[in-house]
Write an enzyme that holds these catalytic residues in place. Structure first.
Site, short mmCIF file in Angstrom:
data_model
loop_
_atom_site.label_atom_id
_atom_site.label_comp_id
_atom_site.label_asym_id
_atom_site.label_seq_id
_atom_site.Cartn_x
_atom_site.Cartn_y
_atom_site.Cartn_z
N HIS A 73 0.80 -1.23 0.00
CA HIS A 73 0.00 0.00 0.00
C HIS A 73 0.84 1.28 0.00
O HIS A 73 0.29 2.36 -0.26
CB HIS A 73 -0.96 0.01 1.19
CG HIS A 73 -0.30 0.41 2.47
ND1 HIS A 73 0.53 -0.43 3.17
CD2 HIS A 73 -0.34 1.57 3.15
CE1 HIS A 73 0.98 0.20 4.25
NE2 HIS A 73 0.46 1.42 4.27
N HIS A 88 1.45 6.65 -1.47
CA HIS A 88 0.48 5.95 -0.63
C HIS A 88 -0.74 5.64 -1.49
O HIS A 88 -1.42 6.54 -1.98
CB HIS A 88 0.08 6.80 0.58
CG HIS A 88 -0.59 6.00 1.64
ND1 HIS A 88 -1.91 5.63 1.54
CD2 HIS A 88 -0.11 5.48 2.79
CE1 HIS A 88 -2.23 4.91 2.62
NE2 HIS A 88 -1.15 4.81 3.39
#
Length: 161
Positions: A73, A88
């Protein structure tokens, strides 16, 4: 004689060490508009976000992949000129524990702009998460960093000005 082997796809993004490229196809949006208050308030640094239209996320610059979360992630990269950033992918996607992410890069490796970092199952993850993807400059290393106006972009397109 015909070859039965396909050539491996090579990402040939050409950019200098002081530029950023789009990490995926999509639409650039102001960081202030993302749903995560920590990113929107620029608590971690300034940057840009992208509403993804496809799921392969690539390196935004030439540099070193300092952090590659096993969950896929988030990634931390230091550009060759010392600028540090994070990518992100999505909001609260750490909660998926890696489900829907196929990590393609290894922490510590040298990357070129456009090198694939992770494949994201947008269809599955977007059912539960906001998949806006943030590119945050956490340390500009005394450099002026600015991005192009918000618009539709293609993976590998230069987005810094």
């Amino acid at each position: 004689m015909l070859s039965i082997f396909k050539k491996k796809e090579v990402n040939t993004v050409v950019c200098s060490d002081d530029e950023f490229v789009a990490v995926a196809n999509g639409t650039l949006v102001p960081l202030e508009n993302v749903s995560d208050p920590a990113f929107a308030s620029k608590m971690m640094g300034d940057g840009i976000a992208i509403e993804l239209s496809e799921g392969t996320i690539c390196a935004p610059c030439n540099g070193t992949l300092d952090v590659a979360y096993p969950t896929g992630h988030a990634f931390g990269i230091t550009r060759n000129d010392g600028v540090e950033m994070i990518i992100h992918i999505g909001v609260n996607t750490v909660e998926s524990n890696g489900k829907g992410f196929e990590v393609l890069a290894t922490q510590g490796q040298t990357v070129k702009a456009g090198d694939p970092l992770v494949k994201v199952d947008l269809k599955s993850l977007s059912k539960k998460y906001d998949m806006v993807t943030m590119l945050i400059v956490t340390d500009p290393n005394e450099k002026e960093i600015s991005f192009i106006d918000c618009q539709e972009v293609k993976k590998g397109q230069i987005i810094s000005k």
